[in-house]
Enzyme design. Structure first.
Site, PDB file in Angstrom:
ATOM      1  N   THR A  49       0.869  -1.189   0.000  1.00  0.00           N
ATOM      2  CA  THR A  49       0.000   0.000   0.000  1.00  0.00           C
ATOM      3  C   THR A  49       0.890   1.217   0.000  1.00  0.00           C
ATOM      4  O   THR A  49       1.831   1.276   0.786  1.00  0.00           O
ATOM      5  CB  THR A  49      -0.886   0.048   1.264  1.00  0.00           C
ATOM      6  OG1 THR A  49      -1.922  -0.898   1.114  1.00  0.00           O
ATOM      7  CG2 THR A  49      -1.497   1.431   1.489  1.00  0.00           C
ATOM      8  N   ARG A  96     -15.945  -2.227   3.704  1.00  0.00           N
ATOM      9  CA  ARG A  96     -14.933  -1.749   4.668  1.00  0.00           C
ATOM     10  C   ARG A  96     -14.004  -0.709   4.023  1.00  0.00           C
ATOM     11  O   ARG A  96     -13.551  -0.871   2.891  1.00  0.00           O
ATOM     12  CB  ARG A  96     -14.125  -2.944   5.178  1.00  0.00           C
ATOM     13  CG  ARG A  96     -13.038  -2.592   6.211  1.00  0.00           C
ATOM     14  CD  ARG A  96     -11.689  -2.396   5.559  1.00  0.00           C
ATOM     15  NE  ARG A  96     -10.625  -2.233   6.548  1.00  0.00           N
ATOM     16  CZ  ARG A  96      -9.395  -1.837   6.249  1.00  0.00           C
ATOM     17  NH1 ARG A  96      -9.066  -1.563   5.007  1.00  0.00           N
ATOM     18  NH2 ARG A  96      -8.481  -1.720   7.188  1.00  0.00           N
ATOM     19  N   VAL A  97     -13.732   0.340   4.750  1.00  0.00           N
ATOM     20  CA  VAL A  97     -12.763   1.353   4.322  1.00  0.00           C
ATOM     21  C   VAL A  97     -11.711   1.485   5.415  1.00  0.00           C
ATOM     22  O   VAL A  97     -12.047   1.522   6.603  1.00  0.00           O
ATOM     23  CB  VAL A  97     -13.464   2.716   4.095  1.00  0.00           C
ATOM     24  CG1 VAL A  97     -12.446   3.822   3.866  1.00  0.00           C
ATOM     25  CG2 VAL A  97     -14.417   2.625   2.906  1.00  0.00           C
ATOM     26  N   GLY A  98     -10.468   1.553   5.025  1.00  0.00           N
ATOM     27  CA  GLY A  98      -9.378   1.666   6.007  1.00  0.00           C
ATOM     28  C   GLY A  98      -8.942   3.100   6.229  1.00  0.00           C
ATOM     29  O   GLY A  98      -9.675   4.053   5.951  1.00  0.00           O
ATOM     30  N   ASP A  99      -7.735   3.244   6.693  1.00  0.00           N
ATOM     31  CA  ASP A  99      -7.203   4.575   7.011  1.00  0.00           C
ATOM     32  C   ASP A  99      -6.723   5.343   5.778  1.00  0.00           C
ATOM     33  O   ASP A  99      -6.688   6.576   5.775  1.00  0.00           O
ATOM     34  CB  ASP A  99      -6.008   4.447   7.966  1.00  0.00           C
ATOM     35  CG  ASP A  99      -4.889   3.615   7.353  1.00  0.00           C
ATOM     36  OD1 ASP A  99      -5.192   2.611   6.687  1.00  0.00           O
ATOM     37  OD2 ASP A  99      -3.712   3.973   7.527  1.00  0.00           O
ATOM     38  N   GLY A 123      -0.405  -0.234   7.114  1.00  0.00           N
ATOM     39  CA  GLY A 123      -0.663  -1.246   8.127  1.00  0.00           C
ATOM     40  C   GLY A 123      -2.141  -1.350   8.444  1.00  0.00           C
ATOM     41  O   GLY A 123      -2.983  -0.987   7.614  1.00  0.00           O
ATOM     42  N   GLY A 143      -5.413  -0.414   9.185  1.00  0.00           N
ATOM     43  CA  GLY A 143      -6.040   0.902   9.128  1.00  0.00           C
ATOM     44  C   GLY A 143      -6.901   1.235  10.318  1.00  0.00           C
ATOM     45  O   GLY A 143      -6.972   2.401  10.737  1.00  0.00           O
TER      46      GLY A 143
HETATM   47  C1  SD4 Z   1      -5.800  -0.417   5.135  1.00  0.00           C
HETATM   48  N1  SD4 Z   1      -3.788   0.743   5.688  1.00  0.00           N
HETATM   49  O1  SD4 Z   1      -6.674  -0.531   4.283  1.00  0.00           O
HETATM   50  C2  SD4 Z   1      -4.423  -0.065   4.675  1.00  0.00           C
HETATM   51  C3  SD4 Z   1      -3.676  -1.288   4.365  1.00  0.00           C
HETATM   52  C4  SD4 Z   1      -2.236  -1.038   4.191  1.00  0.00           C
HETATM   53  O2  SD4 Z   1      -0.185  -1.653   3.469  1.00  0.00           O
HETATM   54  O3  SD4 Z   1      -1.665  -0.077   4.570  1.00  0.00           O
HETATM   55  N2  SD4 Z   1      -1.523  -1.891   3.636  1.00  0.00           N
HETATM   56  O4  SD4 Z   1      -5.997  -0.609   6.330  1.00  0.00           O
END
Ligand code: SD4
Length: 331
Positions: A191, A219-222, A243, A245
């Site tokens: 990412t 789902r949505v991450g950071d 990482g 999120g």
């Molecule tokens: C997430 N932070 O969707 C992202 C995943 C990620 O390296 O960083 N992967 O949570």
């Protein structure tokens, strides 16, 4: 492009002082950092997550050489990763969610404090560029799902049906057990969060991902959340994360890093504090990875993660290299 080295002194007033009242006032007035008076780095640099940041940094630099500013650098840099369809965690080649859909999240910020974001977007190759259009062409910051997709089409982006065989194979394997457990430094790998500083010393950043593999649909991450996966404050510096999120969102990670720098922390100290904050709030912090990167106006870098294994790419003064971040659990 000449490799000039020029430092400009910023004008600055006194520090923030302590106490909530004073802090409130500082926010209201957008007071300068207590460590202002620092030099502004004007050689240009690019800092990005993981080894895959290396070609992205090079693409960002190329954009600058073609006359682009920090924002162009950030966009073109991460576009390079999005266009790498063999990448399993960014762009259309990324791992799908539990229903088999690859859904994309991205955001972008410029040196003026403008921000744009798309979340839960499908079938568009360059979500970071759509995020830029949201920022530049709408009164909004975030568009999601079908709305983001329709906006992208209206802006001339093409529908793309690309499906990665490797991602689909991994999903079919996953379906056999349907167990969900993040694998540190593996599942998260690639990412991209990228911070660019141009030769005026201006900062911009972008972050783009297909998110956690086999996540719940929706789902949505950071990564596309301003202040979580990315934050840019041209007066102070910028930060980005990779990482798990959820842990980054809960602690407003990238904003925290930049605010720590505003109050005088070095980029390294600020990244370490943001990781400690996650440790403090998550009893299970050993079970997942989060890594932060930061840069301040003097061009100083910070990098810190929970676990060893978080790498980052830095293009500075003619060198584009991968480095290992230090971490909380370093022995
Ligand atoms: C997430 N932070 O969707 C992202 C995943 C990620 O390296 O960083 N992967 O949570």
């Amino acid at each position: 492009m000449t490799n000039r080295r020029k430092f400009i002194k910023t004008s600055a007033a006194a520090g923030l002082g302590l106490g909530f009242g004073i802090l409130q006032k500082a926010f209201a007035q957008s007071a300068p950092a207590s460590n202002a008076n620092a030099s502004v780095f004007t050689d240009g640099l690019v800092l990005s997550t993981w080894d895959a940041g290396l070609p992205a940094n090079a693409a960002a630099w190329k954009a600058m050489q073609a006359g682009g500013n920090a924002l162009d650098m950030a966009e073109k840099g991460v576009n390079d990763t999005e266009n790498t369809l063999s990448n399993l965690t960014v762009g259309l080649g990324g791992y799908p969610d539990r229903e088999g859909h690859t859904t994309l999240d991205a955001c972008i910020m410029d040196s003026q404090g403008n921000a744009g974001s798309v979340m839960f977007l499908e079938h568009i190759k360059n979500p970071a560029s759509v995020a830029r259009r949201v920022m530049e062409k709408t009164p909004h910051v975030i568009l999601v799902g079908e709305g983001a997709y329709q906006f992208a089409l209206a802006e001339g982006f093409k529908h793309d049906d690309y499906v990665s065989e490797e991602s689909q194979k991994a999903w079919n394997e996953w379906l056999k057990t349907s167990q969900y457990k993040p694998i540190i430094n593996v599942e998260n790998h690639d990412t991209i969060g990228l911070i660019a500083m141009d030769m005026s010393g201006d900062l911009a950043g972008a972050c783009t991902t297909s998110g956690m593999a086999f996540k719940l649909h929706g789902r949505v991450g950071d990564s596309p959340v301003i202040g979580a996966g990315l934050y840019v404050d041209n007066e102070i510096g910028a930060a980005t994360s990779s990482g798990l999120g959820e842990a980054v969102i809960r602690t407003c990670g990238s904003f925290l890093v930049v605010e720590m720098m505003r109050q005088g922390a070095t980029p390294q100290e600020a990244c370490e504090e943001a990781v400690r904050r996650i440790q403090l709030k998550h009893a299970n912090y050993r079970d997942f990875q989060v890594g932060y990167l930061a840069v301040n106006k003097a061009g100083e870098i910070g990098a810190y993660a929970i676990h060893p294994g978080f790498t980052y790419s830095l293009l500075k003064q003619g060198e584009n290299k991968v480095y290992n971040s230090t971490s909380l659990l370093d022995k």
